[in-house]
Structures are given as structure tokens and as C-alpha cells.
Design a protein around this motif. Structure first.
Motif, PDB file in Angstrom:
ATOM      1  N   PRO A  59      25.983  -4.755  12.816  1.00 24.11           N
ATOM      2  CA  PRO A  59      24.678  -4.141  13.083  1.00 24.11           C
ATOM      3  C   PRO A  59      24.337  -4.011  14.570  1.00 24.11           C
ATOM      4  CG  PRO A  59      24.483  -5.761  11.330  1.00 24.11           C
ATOM      5  CD  PRO A  59      25.858  -5.904  11.910  1.00 24.11           C
ATOM      6  N   VAL A  60      24.826  -4.951  15.391  1.00 22.93           N
ATOM      7  CA  VAL A  60      24.528  -4.896  16.818  1.00 22.93           C
ATOM      8  C   VAL A  60      25.759  -4.530  17.647  1.00 22.93           C
ATOM      9  CG1 VAL A  60      22.508  -6.400  16.783  1.00 22.93           C
ATOM     10  CG2 VAL A  60      24.797  -7.397  17.006  1.00 22.93           C
ATOM     11  N   LYS A  61      26.838  -4.193  16.983  1.00 24.13           N
ATOM     12  CA  LYS A  61      28.071  -3.746  17.639  1.00 24.13           C
ATOM     13  C   LYS A  61      28.599  -4.752  18.665  1.00 24.13           C
ATOM     14  CE  LYS A  61      27.548   1.224  17.089  1.00 24.13           C
ATOM     15  NZ  LYS A  61      27.564   2.493  17.803  1.00 24.13           N
ATOM     16  N   VAL A  62      28.899  -5.945  18.185  1.00 23.75           N
ATOM     17  CA  VAL A  62      29.516  -6.975  19.025  1.00 23.75           C
ATOM     18  C   VAL A  62      30.857  -7.348  18.407  1.00 23.75           C
ATOM     19  CG1 VAL A  62      29.354  -9.347  19.884  1.00 23.75           C
ATOM     20  CG2 VAL A  62      27.318  -7.900  19.859  1.00 23.75           C
ATOM     21  N   ALA A  63      31.910  -7.298  19.219  1.00 26.77           N
ATOM     22  CA  ALA A  63      33.250  -7.707  18.792  1.00 26.77           C
ATOM     23  C   ALA A  63      33.664  -8.907  19.640  1.00 26.77           C
ATOM     24  CB  ALA A  63      34.245  -6.570  18.973  1.00 26.77           C
ATOM     25  N   VAL A  64      34.091  -9.975  18.972  1.00 27.77           N
ATOM     26  CA  VAL A  64      34.474 -11.216  19.656  1.00 27.77           C
ATOM     27  C   VAL A  64      35.970 -11.442  19.465  1.00 27.77           C
ATOM     28  CG1 VAL A  64      34.129 -13.718  19.766  1.00 27.77           C
ATOM     29  CG2 VAL A  64      32.189 -12.210  19.250  1.00 27.77           C
ATOM     30  N   GLY A 134      21.665 -12.199  19.809  1.00 28.07           N
ATOM     31  CA  GLY A 134      20.202 -12.272  19.778  1.00 28.07           C
ATOM     32  C   GLY A 134      19.555 -11.238  20.678  1.00 28.07           C
ATOM     33  N   ARG A 135      20.086 -11.076  21.885  1.00 27.98           N
ATOM     34  CA  ARG A 135      19.549 -10.089  22.833  1.00 27.98           C
ATOM     35  C   ARG A 135      19.681  -8.678  22.270  1.00 27.98           C
ATOM     36  NH1 ARG A 135      22.611  -7.464  26.088  1.00 27.98           N
ATOM     37  NH2 ARG A 135      24.232  -9.053  26.153  1.00 27.98           N
ATOM     38  N   LEU A 136      20.827  -8.363  21.715  1.00 25.48           N
ATOM     39  CA  LEU A 136      21.051  -7.020  21.170  1.00 25.48           C
ATOM     40  C   LEU A 136      20.197  -6.771  19.927  1.00 25.48           C
ATOM     41  CD1 LEU A 136      24.869  -6.840  21.836  1.00 25.48           C
ATOM     42  CD2 LEU A 136      23.100  -5.420  22.896  1.00 25.48           C
ATOM     43  N   ARG A 137      19.962  -7.810  19.140  1.00 25.28           N
ATOM     44  CA  ARG A 137      19.076  -7.659  17.970  1.00 25.28           C
ATOM     45  C   ARG A 137      17.651  -7.363  18.411  1.00 25.28           C
ATOM     46  NH1 ARG A 137      20.895 -12.450  13.781  1.00 25.28           N
ATOM     47  NH2 ARG A 137      22.631 -11.296  12.867  1.00 25.28           N
ATOM     48  N   GLN A 139      16.724  -5.975  21.228  1.00 23.97           N
ATOM     49  CA  GLN A 139      16.710  -4.611  21.775  1.00 23.97           C
ATOM     50  C   GLN A 139      16.663  -3.580  20.639  1.00 23.97           C
ATOM     51  OE1 GLN A 139      20.149  -4.244  24.287  1.00 23.97           O
ATOM     52  NE2 GLN A 139      19.237  -5.446  25.943  1.00 23.97           N
ATOM     53  N   ARG A 140      17.475  -3.805  19.614  1.00 25.46           N
ATOM     54  CA  ARG A 140      17.528  -2.880  18.491  1.00 25.46           C
ATOM     55  C   ARG A 140      16.192  -2.840  17.764  1.00 25.46           C
ATOM     56  NH1 ARG A 140      20.736  -5.036  13.591  1.00 25.46           N
ATOM     57  NH2 ARG A 140      18.827  -6.218  13.573  1.00 25.46           N
TER      58      ARG A 140
END
Length: 143
Positions: A59-64, A134-137, A139-140
């Protein structure tokens, strides 16, 4: 036809190396999960990209990615192999080039890429993941 491995012992050793669910991955995943985040494991962030990330937050487009020091050429811990050095050094160089290409393709597609070395503190890695997600959520949700 012989094996690509330099010996039967080396072949057994290489077959035993895990490509996912390594100890560093499990520790980081456990810590991130304990903070309430849910994710996909060993998933392809982009459907047309034949590469998988260790953890994916779609959902927030993060790849680890949690990279092994040997296989990904850690500047601190990589030691060139003594046996069959041409093959293995080239293999690690190709892995590093693929990592850079993966980062670029994901970034171009709007993803945030987080890469950690296996020797980094699992707690610090987990904290960075939680902060980024959390930051990207926020922002979204605000946008």
C-alpha cells in the motif's frame, strides 16, 4: 558433465545456503511484526520485475532487502574467495549490479527501497522500516 561447484563439499555447502528466511530476516521481521506492521514475504514488488524483496509493504510501496555480506559485496565484510575466485567474484559483482538495477527500477516506479546488511542491528533496521512505513502512510492518508 561435472558440477559447476569446485568440489562435492562446496556443492553441499552452497545448496545449504538459504535464499529466504535467513536468521537476520527472521529477526527483523519478528520485530517489525511486533510493532503491528504487516507485509508480504519474498514478494515481487513489481509484477514485471523478476526479483523479490524480503519484505514488501504494497500500500505504501516500500521494498525491504536484507543483504548477505558475502553475496552482495559488503564493503566491511566481503572477503574475496580463495577457491574458484574468478567465478565467485564475478557472481558477487553481478549480484551488486542487479541490486543497483533493482533499486533504480523500483525508485523509478515510485517505490521506497530500504537495504540493510545482515550484520546491522535488527532493532535499528526494524526501527527504520517502521519509521519509513509510518511516514509514508501518514503522507498517503493526508494527501
Amino acid at each position: 558433465m561435472g558440477s559447476w561447484a569446485s568440489s562435492a563439499g562446496r556443492r553441499r555447502n552452497m545448496q545449504a545456503i538459504r535464499s529466504r528466511d535467513t536468521e537476520p530476516e527472521l529477526l527483523i521481521r519478528r520485530l517489525v511484526h511486533a510493532q503491528g506492521l504487516r507485509y508480504r514475504v519474498g514478494a515481487k514488488p513489481l509484477p514485471d520485475l523478476r526479483r523479490t524483496a524480503d519484505m514488501v509493504f504494497r500500500p505504501v510501496k516500500v521494498a525491504v532487502f536484507i543483504d548477505g555480506c558475502y553475496w552482495h559485496g559488503c564493503p566491511e565484510h566481503y572477503v574475496p574467495p580463495k577457491t574458484n575466485p574468478g567465478y565467485w567474484s564475478d557472481k558477487v559483482a553481478r549480484n551488486m549490479a542487479r541490486d543497483r538495477d533493482t533499486n533504480q527500477q523500483l525508485t523509478d516506479a515510485g517505490w521506497t527501497v530500504l537495504r540493510f546488511w545482515e550484520h546491522e542491528s535488527p532493532g535499528e533496521c526494524a526501527d527504520q522500516i517502521v519509521l519509513a512505513v509510518g511516514r509514508l502512510r501518514r503522507q498517503r492518508d493526508a494527501g
